[in-house]
Design a protein around this motif. Structure first.
Motif, PDB file in Angstrom:
ATOM      1  N   LEU B  21       0.830  -1.213   0.000  1.00 20.88           N
ATOM      2  CA  LEU B  21       0.000   0.000   0.000  1.00 20.88           C
ATOM      3  C   LEU B  21       0.861   1.258   0.000  1.00 20.88           C
ATOM      4  O   LEU B  21       0.498   2.269  -0.615  1.00 20.88           O
ATOM      5  CB  LEU B  21      -0.911   0.025   1.241  1.00 20.88           C
ATOM      6  N   GLU B  22       2.006   1.194   0.699  1.00 15.93           N
ATOM      7  CA  GLU B  22       2.862   2.366   0.833  1.00 15.93           C
ATOM      8  C   GLU B  22       3.428   2.825  -0.515  1.00 15.93           C
ATOM      9  O   GLU B  22       3.970   3.926  -0.626  1.00 15.93           O
ATOM     10  CB  GLU B  22       4.005   2.082   1.824  1.00 15.93           C
ATOM     11  N   HIS B  23       3.330   1.969  -1.526  1.00 13.50           N
ATOM     12  CA  HIS B  23       3.835   2.340  -2.860  1.00 13.50           C
ATOM     13  C   HIS B  23       2.819   3.155  -3.655  1.00 13.50           C
ATOM     14  O   HIS B  23       3.149   3.700  -4.707  1.00 13.50           O
ATOM     15  CB  HIS B  23       4.206   1.083  -3.654  1.00 13.50           C
ATOM     16  N   ILE B  24       1.586   3.221  -3.175  1.00 11.82           N
ATOM     17  CA  ILE B  24       0.526   3.841  -3.982  1.00 11.82           C
ATOM     18  C   ILE B  24       0.792   5.318  -4.286  1.00 11.82           C
ATOM     19  O   ILE B  24       0.679   5.735  -5.448  1.00 11.82           O
ATOM     20  CB  ILE B  24      -0.859   3.636  -3.313  1.00 11.82           C
ATOM     21  N   PRO B  25       1.129   6.161  -3.279  1.00 11.17           N
ATOM     22  CA  PRO B  25       1.330   7.580  -3.608  1.00 11.17           C
ATOM     23  C   PRO B  25       2.386   7.789  -4.701  1.00 11.17           C
ATOM     24  O   PRO B  25       2.187   8.577  -5.621  1.00 11.17           O
ATOM     25  CB  PRO B  25       1.788   8.188  -2.271  1.00 11.17           C
ATOM     26  N   PHE B  26       3.482   7.028  -4.607  1.00 15.02           N
ATOM     27  CA  PHE B  26       4.527   7.161  -5.630  1.00 15.02           C
ATOM     28  C   PHE B  26       4.015   6.712  -7.002  1.00 15.02           C
ATOM     29  O   PHE B  26       4.214   7.385  -8.018  1.00 15.02           O
ATOM     30  CB  PHE B  26       5.756   6.336  -5.231  1.00 15.02           C
ATOM     31  N   GLU B  27       3.343   5.563  -7.026  1.00 16.36           N
ATOM     32  CA  GLU B  27       2.840   5.039  -8.304  1.00 16.36           C
ATOM     33  C   GLU B  27       1.837   6.000  -8.938  1.00 16.36           C
ATOM     34  O   GLU B  27       1.821   6.183 -10.150  1.00 16.36           O
ATOM     35  CB  GLU B  27       2.202   3.656  -8.105  1.00 16.36           C
ATOM     36  N   LEU B  28       0.999   6.618  -8.085  1.00 16.60           N
ATOM     37  CA  LEU B  28       0.042   7.592  -8.614  1.00 16.60           C
ATOM     38  C   LEU B  28       0.771   8.802  -9.172  1.00 16.60           C
ATOM     39  O   LEU B  28       0.416   9.328 -10.237  1.00 16.60           O
ATOM     40  CB  LEU B  28      -0.924   8.050  -7.503  1.00 16.60           C
ATOM     41  N   ILE B  38     -11.321   7.480  -3.236  1.00 18.08           N
ATOM     42  CA  ILE B  38     -11.462   6.059  -2.909  1.00 18.08           C
ATOM     43  C   ILE B  38     -12.919   5.655  -3.108  1.00 18.08           C
ATOM     44  O   ILE B  38     -13.833   6.346  -2.641  1.00 18.08           O
ATOM     45  CB  ILE B  38     -11.024   5.774  -1.458  1.00 18.08           C
ATOM     46  N   ILE B  39     -13.139   4.551  -3.827  1.00 13.75           N
ATOM     47  CA  ILE B  39     -14.487   3.988  -3.952  1.00 13.75           C
ATOM     48  C   ILE B  39     -14.490   2.656  -3.217  1.00 13.75           C
ATOM     49  O   ILE B  39     -13.619   1.806  -3.440  1.00 13.75           O
ATOM     50  CB  ILE B  39     -14.879   3.806  -5.433  1.00 13.75           C
ATOM     51  N   THR B  40     -15.456   2.491  -2.317  1.00 18.62           N
ATOM     52  CA  THR B  40     -15.505   1.280  -1.498  1.00 18.62           C
ATOM     53  C   THR B  40     -16.953   0.998  -1.083  1.00 18.62           C
ATOM     54  O   THR B  40     -17.881   1.643  -1.585  1.00 18.62           O
ATOM     55  CB  THR B  40     -14.565   1.443  -0.276  1.00 18.62           C
ATOM     56  N   ASP B  41     -17.149   0.046  -0.182  1.00 15.65           N
ATOM     57  CA  ASP B  41     -18.494  -0.167   0.366  1.00 15.65           C
ATOM     58  C   ASP B  41     -18.447  -0.041   1.887  1.00 15.65           C
ATOM     59  O   ASP B  41     -17.367   0.013   2.487  1.00 15.65           O
ATOM     60  CB  ASP B  41     -19.084  -1.515  -0.090  1.00 15.65           C
ATOM     61  N   LYS B  42     -19.629  -0.010   2.465  1.00 15.98           N
ATOM     62  CA  LYS B  42     -19.695   0.271   3.907  1.00 15.98           C
ATOM     63  C   LYS B  42     -19.053  -0.846   4.742  1.00 15.98           C
ATOM     64  O   LYS B  42     -18.462  -0.586   5.787  1.00 15.98           O
ATOM     65  CB  LYS B  42     -21.148   0.494   4.324  1.00 15.98           C
ATOM     66  N   GLY B  43     -19.160  -2.096   4.264  1.00 12.80           N
ATOM     67  CA  GLY B  43     -18.558  -3.217   4.983  1.00 12.80           C
ATOM     68  C   GLY B  43     -17.045  -3.089   5.055  1.00 12.80           C
ATOM     69  O   GLY B  43     -16.449  -3.231   6.128  1.00 12.80           O
ATOM     70  N   VAL B  44     -16.434  -2.795   3.926  1.00  9.97           N
ATOM     71  CA  VAL B  44     -14.972  -2.658   3.864  1.00  9.97           C
ATOM     72  C   VAL B  44     -14.525  -1.488   4.733  1.00  9.97           C
ATOM     73  O   VAL B  44     -13.549  -1.584   5.486  1.00  9.97           O
ATOM     74  CB  VAL B  44     -14.514  -2.467   2.389  1.00  9.97           C
ATOM     75  N   LYS B  45     -15.267  -0.389   4.642  1.00 14.39           N
ATOM     76  CA  LYS B  45     -14.894   0.789   5.426  1.00 14.39           C
ATOM     77  C   LYS B  45     -15.075   0.515   6.923  1.00 14.39           C
ATOM     78  O   LYS B  45     -14.235   0.882   7.754  1.00 14.39           O
ATOM     79  CB  LYS B  45     -15.753   1.992   5.009  1.00 14.39           C
ATOM     80  N   GLY B  46     -16.178  -0.208   7.223  1.00 11.69           N
ATOM     81  CA  GLY B  46     -16.510  -0.480   8.617  1.00 11.69           C
ATOM     82  C   GLY B  46     -15.439  -1.284   9.353  1.00 11.69           C
ATOM     83  O   GLY B  46     -15.247  -1.109  10.560  1.00 11.69           O
ATOM     84  N   VAL B  47     -14.756  -2.185   8.649  1.00 13.36           N
ATOM     85  CA  VAL B  47     -13.726  -2.984   9.325  1.00 13.36           C
ATOM     86  C   VAL B  47     -12.345  -2.312   9.285  1.00 13.36           C
ATOM     87  O   VAL B  47     -11.340  -2.908   9.672  1.00 13.36           O
ATOM     88  CB  VAL B  47     -13.611  -4.424   8.756  1.00 13.36           C
ATOM     89  N   GLY B  48     -12.317  -1.081   8.829  1.00 16.08           N
ATOM     90  CA  GLY B  48     -11.093  -0.279   8.948  1.00 16.08           C
ATOM     91  C   GLY B  48     -10.080  -0.450   7.830  1.00 16.08           C
ATOM     92  O   GLY B  48      -8.957   0.066   7.924  1.00 16.08           O
ATOM     93  N   LEU B  49     -10.471  -1.161   6.739  1.00 14.16           N
ATOM     94  CA  LEU B  49      -9.489  -1.397   5.668  1.00 14.16           C
ATOM     95  C   LEU B  49      -9.132  -0.117   4.907  1.00 14.16           C
ATOM     96  O   LEU B  49      -7.999   0.055   4.451  1.00 14.16           O
ATOM     97  CB  LEU B  49     -10.006  -2.451   4.687  1.00 14.16           C
ATOM     98  N   VAL B  50     -10.114   0.790   4.803  1.00 19.35           N
ATOM     99  CA  VAL B  50      -9.833   2.048   4.092  1.00 19.35           C
ATOM    100  C   VAL B  50      -8.836   2.898   4.884  1.00 19.35           C
ATOM    101  O   VAL B  50      -8.039   3.643   4.297  1.00 19.35           O
ATOM    102  CB  VAL B  50     -11.156   2.809   3.832  1.00 19.35           C
ATOM    103  N   ASP B  51      -8.849   2.738   6.213  1.00 20.50           N
ATOM    104  CA  ASP B  51      -7.895   3.491   7.054  1.00 20.50           C
ATOM    105  C   ASP B  51      -6.449   3.155   6.671  1.00 20.50           C
ATOM    106  O   ASP B  51      -5.583   4.028   6.666  1.00 20.50           O
ATOM    107  CB  ASP B  51      -8.103   3.175   8.547  1.00 20.50           C
ATOM    108  N   HIS B  52      -6.201   1.869   6.371  1.00 16.77           N
ATOM    109  CA  HIS B  52      -4.855   1.475   5.942  1.00 16.77           C
ATOM    110  C   HIS B  52      -4.429   2.275   4.707  1.00 16.77           C
ATOM    111  O   HIS B  52      -3.296   2.723   4.597  1.00 16.77           O
ATOM    112  CB  HIS B  52      -4.807  -0.013   5.550  1.00 16.77           C
ATOM    113  N   VAL B  53      -5.372   2.418   3.771  1.00 13.60           N
ATOM    114  CA  VAL B  53      -5.046   3.090   2.503  1.00 13.60           C
ATOM    115  C   VAL B  53      -4.855   4.591   2.738  1.00 13.60           C
ATOM    116  O   VAL B  53      -3.869   5.187   2.286  1.00 13.60           O
ATOM    117  CB  VAL B  53      -6.160   2.845   1.451  1.00 13.60           C
TER     118      VAL B  53
END
Lengths: 168, 394
Positions: B21-28, B38-53
């Motif tokens: 994930l840490e490579h994303i800013p550079f790759e972008l 970021i496009i996601t769903d409430k389940g993914v966001k709810g378990v904190g995965l978007v926080d990692h990104v």
């Protein structure tokens, strides 16, 4: 290439008319066509701007040749090159095999193109000698007996010739 | 026999491993983008995965401008339009999809609208309508199964509920980011189901008619990754190396099947999913061995080759050539039994508890018109499909 173009143009005329004919001769083909929407335009064409044909569903499982229609095509089977159309229409390569080799693309509802391939397969199984048809289709129909094949082939060829001569 | 003609295309950059994930800013930034949505769903966001990104953008020149988390389980035109509006309102310049199949498909469709302009997604329906590259688009899968991060297609429901497909090389993401943190918390049942989805992609792309020398190398490697790691991860869900291997297997299987397509397991699976509303991965697990048995007379040699990837070199070498296909199918059956033991993943239609015997006829009718059936080595009649369904019943 010029000879291929002439051959493909003639075969497109014949296949379009043979599809219309089989829809009046073979019960399985009629059932397959009934599964397509009414007034549904199907095209088979070589891109860009190559020879092709159009047929239209007219209800109760029949197809009619509709080459002059200006309506938007619902399902278009596009050969990527004239030589690919030549391979398929000279029965060196089966329709399904051509799909798996990316020789052509289906633009439209995929389930309808699968239905069309089954109708084309049945048509080829009936009108071609068995040893050629076996090469052209993935599976030659187990239930197609010799008498049925000959009778239906004669009726299809008669309809194609009549359509080519008198246009209906 | 050598394949007389084939095509292979896979331009997606794979960014895989620990701290991927840490490579994303550079790759972008390499693509000139610094303000992704970021496009996601409430389940993914709810378990904190978007926080990692989101977290990896701290201390960089880039920032996540906005998060759209309103993607439903079945992508819809309204959702795509809403997300495109949010993208435009926030002046974003890239899309990061964080989720499973529905999120990824929605993101592909949103990218069409924000790149081409307007709200008329219909204008791009069908095959190869798009003619130019879209905005930078990254995918971070949160399941290891669909392989959508490597495919050129998206399916979106119309306003009237009809599914419409979009296919274009320009829908492929610029990068697929595989980071084990994104699948560590996946529940056992979903882990098993999605892994068998990926396994089926790999097995079918290897054994069906459009297989080619390049796709088959991806498929065989995917089978190896999945069979080596699925039970390890089931026993030890926090095993990050195992999770990464499943994610890699899923993406490799996605690359394989996007170039070599799939066969009748998918025809039956799509039909069963449509008629009985069962998850896709579960349907794949149900039908895989039955279809391999059905096809065996036509492609037993290809099925037999997969024994090497499934069971390893020792078993492969110790098995006579004529018995390898049977052994490969037995291996898959045993794997299904093991998964049933660990998480009760159904192996038969009856075990799902959601299919009645009188629905089999309808499932067979839908399956025979499925697009993937044309790539199956053996042409199936309605009666044969019905017989397979009966076998899979109990």
């Amino acid at each position: 290439m010029r000879i291929q173009r002439i051959y493909v143009s003639i075969m497109m005329m014949i296949v379009g008319r043979a599809l219309s004919a089989i829809s009046r001769v073979d019960e399985e083909a009629i059932e397959e066509i009934k599964g397509l929407p009414e007034d549904y335009i199907i095209q088979m064409v070589v891109v860009p701007g190559g020879p092709g044909f159009k047929v239209r569903t007219v209800g109760d499982g029949t197809l009619e040749v509709a080459n002059n229609t200006q309506r938007k095509v619902d399902l278009s089977i596009k050969f990527k090159h004239l030589s690919h159309a030549f391979s398929v229409l000279s029965f060196q390569e089966g329709t399904a095999e051509a799909f798996t080799k990316d020789r052509m693309i289906a633009d439209g509802e995929l389930s309808h193109s699968i239905r069309l391939v089954r109708i084309l397969n049945k048509m080829e199984a009936i009108i071609l000698p068995k040893f050629i048809a076996k090469r052209a289709v993935k599976r030659y129909p187990d239930n197609l007996g010799c008498m049925e094949k000959i009778t239906k082939a004669v009726r299809i060829y008669a309809r194609v010739i009549r359509h080519l001569i008198i246009g209906s | 026999m050598a394949k007389s003609y084939y095509e292979f295309f896979s331009p997606v950059k794979i960014v895989a491993g620990h701290k991927a994930l840490e490579h994303i800013p550079f790759e972008l930034s390499m693509l000139g983008a610094t303000n992704p949505m970021i496009i996601t769903d409430k389940g993914v966001k709810g378990v904190g995965l978007v926080d990692h990104v989101e977290g990896v953008f701290a201390s960089t020149d880039s920032q996540v401008k906005t998060i759209f988390d309103d993607v439903p389980p079945d992508s819809s035109l309204a959702t795509v339009r809403n997300a495109a509006k949010v993208y435009r309102d926030n002046n974003c310049d890239a899309i990061i999809a964080v989720g499973g199949g529905s999120v990824i498909d929605t993101s592909k469709a949103v990218n069409i609208l924000v790149s081409e302009g307007g709200d008329d997604l219909h204008a791009y329906a069908g095959a190869h309508i798009l003619k130019r590259p879209l905005k930078p688009f990254f995918v971070i899968p949160t399941t290891s199964g669909t392989g959508s991060e490597a495919t050129l297609a998206a399916v979106i429901s119309d306003d009237d509920g009809r599914k419409q497909s979009y296919a274009s090389y320009f829908l492929l993401p610029n990068a697929a980011v595989l980071d084990p943190r994104m699948t560590l918390t996946l529940p056992p049942h979903i882990t098993a189901m999605t892994a068998m989805d990926a396994m089926t992609h790999a097995v079918e792309s290897y054994t069906c008619l459009a297989s080619n020398p390049v796709s088959e190398s991806y498929a065989a490697a995917a089978v190896r990754k999945i069979s080596d790691n699925i039970l390890t991860v089931m026993d030890d869900p926090a095993n990050a190396d195992g999770r990464l291997a499943l994610a890699e297997g899923s993406t490799m299987a996605g690359i394989a099947f996007s170039n070599a397509m799939v066969g009748m397991v998918h025809s039956l699976g799509h039909a069963l999913g449509g008629v009985c509303h069962l998850p896709h991965g579960l349907c794949m697990n149900l039908f895989l061995p039955y279809i391999l048995e059905y096809n065996q007379e036509h492609n037993g040699d290809r099925i037999g080759e997969l024994l090497l990837s499934l069971a390893g070199a020792e078993v492969y070498a110790a098995t006579p050539k004529a018995e390898r296909a049977d052994k490969a199918i037995t291996f898959i059956r045993d794997l299904r039994d093991a998964l049933y033991e660990k998480c009760q993943l159904p192996r038969t239609l009856q075990e799902t508890g959601k299919v009645s015997e009188d629905q089999l006829e309808q499932i067979a009718r839908v399956a025979i018109d499925d697009g993937s059936i044309i790539f199956n080595p053996k042409e199936a009649s309605h009666e044969e499909i019905l017989a397979i369904l009966q076998k899979a019943w109990d």
